[in-house]
Design an enzyme around this catalytic site. Structure first.
Site, short mmCIF file in Angstrom:
data_model
loop_
_atom_site.label_atom_id
_atom_site.label_comp_id
_atom_site.label_asym_id
_atom_site.label_seq_id
_atom_site.Cartn_x
_atom_site.Cartn_y
_atom_site.Cartn_z
N ALA A 1 -5.82 -0.67 -10.02
CA ALA A 1 -5.14 0.59 -10.37
C ALA A 1 -3.77 0.32 -10.97
O ALA A 1 -3.43 0.86 -12.04
CB ALA A 1 -5.02 1.48 -9.13
N GLU A 2 -2.96 -0.51 -10.32
CA GLU A 2 -1.61 -0.75 -10.82
C GLU A 2 -1.63 -1.51 -12.14
O GLU A 2 -0.82 -1.25 -13.02
CB GLU A 2 -0.75 -1.49 -9.80
N SER A 3 -2.55 -2.43 -12.29
CA SER A 3 -2.64 -3.18 -13.55
C SER A 3 -2.97 -2.25 -14.71
O SER A 3 -2.32 -2.30 -15.76
CB SER A 3 -3.70 -4.28 -13.44
N SER B 1 0.00 0.25 -15.27
CA SER B 1 1.17 -0.43 -15.85
C SER B 1 0.94 -0.79 -17.31
O SER B 1 1.84 -0.63 -18.14
CB SER B 1 1.49 -1.70 -15.06
N VAL C 1 -5.97 -1.60 -5.41
CA VAL C 1 -4.62 -1.28 -5.86
C VAL C 1 -4.20 -2.21 -7.01
O VAL C 1 -3.52 -1.76 -7.95
CB VAL C 1 -3.61 -1.30 -4.69
#
Length: 140
Positions: free
Chosen positions: A63-65, A68, A60
């Protein structure tokens, strides 16, 4: 045709992650395409869970990095993006090596963005599929 609203250099993007969880875990952006961003994460003691496989939280983080970063690269001047929601479906375990994530836009709107991030192992088998929803706000 590119979706990015500004020019980005991979070295600058990676430098922007200094002193963050991305640097701590060894996350690197490796490619910026016309409508996608790619990054890697090592699978080692920094990213393992107690059973010796890639921690779902580390997936995660990748994925979020990536999502974003991509969302903020699309933002117009004077705007920024912050996370609203992320989900992740963990499909296959990984014990070692490198996991590669690719973030692609599903929706780029005035107030929200939705990004799909696919993580794959070194054999290009899907490890995780994540969906990230971002809010577009006035820059802080």
């Amino acid at each position: 045709m590119t979706i990015w609203n500004r020019s980005y250099d991979i070295d600058q993007v990676n430098a922007s992650m200094n002193n963050t969880i991305a640097e701590t875990l060894g996350l690197l952006v490796t490619e910026i395409g016309p409508d996608y961003i790619v990054g890697t994460l090592p699978v080692d003691k920094r990213t393992h869970q107690p059973m010796g496989i890639l921690h779902g939280g580390a997936s995660v983080v990748l994925a979020e990095s990536l999502g974003s970063l991509a969302a903020n690269m699309v933002c117009e001047k004077g705007s920024a993006c912050v996370g609203l929601d992320i989900n992740a479906n963990h499909i296959r375990s990984v014990r070692s090596g490198i996991v590669t994530g690719t973030a692609k836009a599903v929706h780029i709107g005035r107030r929200t963005q939705v990004w799909e991030i696919r993580l794959a192992n070194e054999e290009d088998k899907t490890v995780c599929v994540s969906r990230l929803t971002m809010a577009v706000i006035d820059a802080i």
